[in-house]
Scaffold this active site. Structure first.
Site, PDB file in Angstrom:
ATOM      1  N   HIS B  50      43.432   1.515   3.522  1.00 21.92           N
ATOM      2  CA  HIS B  50      42.750   0.528   3.264  1.00 21.92           C
ATOM      3  C   HIS B  50      42.963  -0.983   4.058  1.00 21.92           C
ATOM      4  O   HIS B  50      44.252  -1.010   3.925  1.00 21.92           O
ATOM      5  CB  HIS B  50      42.000   0.371   2.044  1.00 21.92           C
ATOM      6  N   GLU B  52      43.006  -3.699   2.492  1.00 22.71           N
ATOM      7  CA  GLU B  52      43.850  -4.427   1.673  1.00 22.71           C
ATOM      8  C   GLU B  52      45.299  -4.059   1.939  1.00 22.71           C
ATOM      9  O   GLU B  52      46.186  -4.791   1.993  1.00 22.71           O
ATOM     10  CB  GLU B  52      43.446  -4.424   0.434  1.00 22.71           C
ATOM     11  N   CYS B  86      38.357  -1.440  -3.815  1.00 18.18           N
ATOM     12  CA  CYS B  86      38.286   0.017  -4.767  1.00 18.18           C
ATOM     13  C   CYS B  86      39.408  -0.173  -5.844  1.00 18.18           C
ATOM     14  O   CYS B  86      40.186  -1.005  -5.879  1.00 18.18           O
ATOM     15  CB  CYS B  86      38.480   1.103  -3.760  1.00 18.18           C
ATOM     16  N   CYS B  89      42.895  -0.419  -4.550  1.00 18.75           N
ATOM     17  CA  CYS B  89      43.370  -1.795  -3.844  1.00 18.75           C
ATOM     18  C   CYS B  89      43.322  -2.903  -5.069  1.00 18.75           C
ATOM     19  O   CYS B  89      44.094  -3.758  -4.979  1.00 18.75           O
ATOM     20  CB  CYS B  89      42.285  -1.885  -2.864  1.00 18.75           C
TER      21      CYS B  89
HETATM   22 ZN   LIG Z   1      40.669   0.185  -1.447  1.00 14.31          ZN
END
Ligand SMILES: [Zn+2]
Ligand SMILES: [Zn+2]
Lengths: 367, 160
Positions: B50, B52, B86, B89
């Site tokens: 992701h 992040e 999410c 993260c």
């Molecule tokens: Zn994430």
């Protein structure tokens, strides 16, 4: 493998090795290891009760019209029988704002049914949820007659009969391998193994690394990236030597660091353990078989259909990484203070997530 | 700090153009962007890549290069991201102890605040501000999901 375990144990007794070695052997060949499902709340022994209004009808002749209106206008209690003898469940007390009579009128009940339902009203406690296990059902039915559809698989998870003895031996062998690799190859740092359970065969192995300054590179995070390597992907730059595939092989060892692979191939206890992942293929080229699961149908995609064995219960970050990766089952050996599957939280109990894995813990006798 | 959201959007659009879920992120230290990235899940075949995490890795490399202590540096970082981080993260950012998280739209499928109270599980609280240019962030996602995620197995198509 079980035989090798016994041999080592006998060996140990005869030659009385030094104390440190002795301790290691004792945990190493633990045949008292059990595999316990970490079940979500709906499978727990304790049942939840809610307060509800119930009444006793004057005659059984009233039942038909009363039940008909109730099922249309207050369709509650699908997990319970609505009627027990002349006693009827009306609705949870929490729903009634003023009087029960007003509540029923507000839901457009006919006058005769309102009258029938408002006779001899009591507040009683009934089970709040559907029984998933027979054990829960036995408890629940003492409060009120319940509906129950036995679920063989759920029962087997609960009583531990879900694995065949052959499967059980393999899972324990992986537990033993986790310990061996952690201790003998990864300097005591936790290790994780990803397995394609269909053969079964090891897809990837990862060990977290202390010298990595990055506190977020836990072994689950590395493991899913090594699985990606086995599918010609992978993100992280690793200072790790991986096994090279030879051109003829039909499976790939790209997800397995060389040090781990060498150890497995040199240890007699693991001579039957298969290594290698199915090659990933372009999805469009796949022949779709209607009956197969996704892994069988489309070939490797993330960790779909794969099992993950971890020395330690994963933290929340890792547990969610394994959800994103669509892991099928997680087996872990040791609980963690920040564990997100049993200790601090149960991520697999969050119903809103789009994927749920099963969770198992290896339990040693006396712990 | 919300002014840096445009930088995050640049990364989100770049991710979209590469066929990835359009989420973008920048890490801000003082008034400087020190890390930027979008989702790289499909290209890496790794569902944890992701935006992040791309930024976390860049920041760690930055620390190594400049010989800075990572823990202290993270405590001064503002995370600016187009979609609510999410659970994964968010857990990472809480554990690393960033200064604050500023996000665009909510993540009702995986949100580390909306779906699970990550701060409570991890045991640290950081400042989180949501709803910055939320509609634009959501539009990017909607537009993307109208087309299909090219790397997902075709089983998703049957549902339609
Ligand atoms: Zn994430
Ligand atoms: Zn972790």
């Amino acid at each position: 493998m079980a035989r090798a375990g016994i041999d080592q144990q006998t060996d140990m007794e005869i030659s009385a090795p030094p104390a440190k070695r002795c301790k290691f052997m004792a945990t190493e060949v633990d045949d008292n290891l059990e595999i316990k499902a970490v079940l979500t709340t709906e499978y727990k022994k304790d049942i939840t009760l809610i307060k509800v209004h119930s009444c006793q009808l004057e005659t059984k002749q009233q039942l038909q019209s009363v039940v008909q209106e109730l099922s249309q206008k207050l369709p509650h209690f699908h997990h319970l029988k609505r009627v027990s003898d002349r006693n009827v469940l009306i609705c949870p007390t929490a729903e009634v704002e003023h009087t029960l009579e007003q509540h029923l009128q507000g839901h457009a009940f006919s006058d005769s049914v309102v009258k029938a339902l408002c006779r001899d009203v009591k507040v009683i406690e009934v089970p709040a949820d559907r029984a998933k296990l027979r054990m829960q059902y036995e408890k629940m039915k003492k409060y009120w007659p319940c509906k129950f559809h036995p679920d063989k698989y759920a029962e087997s998870l609960q009583n531990g009969s879900n694995f065949t003895s052959k499967q059980r031996i393999f899972h324990k062998q992986m537990a033993q391998l986790l310990r061996s690799l952690t201790k003998n190859v990864n300097a005591g740092q936790p290790v994780g193994i990803c397995v394609d359970p269909r053969q079964p065969s090891i897809v990837a192995i990862a060990g977290s690394n202390d010298t990595c300054s990055s506190s977020h590179r836990h072994c689950s995070m590395l493991l899913v990236d090594y699985v990606a390597r086995s599918q010609q992907g992978g993100a992280t730059q690793h200072q790790v030597d991986f096994v090279q595939d030879d051109d003829a092989s039909k499976t790939t060892l790209r997800g397995i660091p060389k040090a781990f692979h060498d150890y497995i191939r040199q240890d007699e206890a693991y001579k039957d353990v298969q290594c290698g992942a199915q090659m990933s293929v372009e999805y469009e080229q796949q022949q779709v078989e209607a009956t197969a699961d996704n892994l069988a149908k489309y070939g490797p995609y993330l960790c779909t259909g794969y099992d993950v064995y971890l020395l330690r219960e994963p933290c929340l970050m890792c547990a969610m990484a394994l959800v994103h990766s669509r892991v099928k089952r997680i087996f872990f050996l040791l609980p963690s203070d920040n564990g997100a599957l049993a200790t601090r939280f149960q991520l697999h109990d969050v119903k809103e997530l789009n994927h749920h894995y099963e969770v198992f813990q290896f339990i040693t006798d006396g712990t | 700090m919300a002014a840096f959201m445009e930088e995050a959007f640049v990364e989100a659009r770049r991710a979209r153009d590469a066929g990835e879920v359009p989420v973008g992120c920048v890490f801000v230290l003082g008034d400087k962007v020190i890390a930027r990235g979008g989702n790289q899940v499909n290209v890496t075949r790794n569902a944890t890549r992701h935006a992040e995490f791309i930024c976390i890795d860049t920041t760690l490399a930055y620390c190594r290069e400049k010989r800075l202590p990572a823990r202290q540096l993270f405590s001064e970082i503002s995370v600016v991201v187009t979609v609510e981080p999410c659970i994964m993260c968010s857990a990472a950012l809480h554990t690393l102890g960033v200064k604050e998280i500023i996000y665009g739209c909510e993540n009702d499928r995986f949100g580390g605040k909306t779906l699970v109270d990550v701060a409570a599980v991890v045991g640290t609280r950081i400042d989180i501000i949501g709803g910055v240019r939320a509609e634009e962030a959501m539009d990017l996602l909607k537009e993307f999901y109208k087309g299909e995620n090219p790397a997902a197995p075709p089983v998703a198509k049957k549902k339609k």
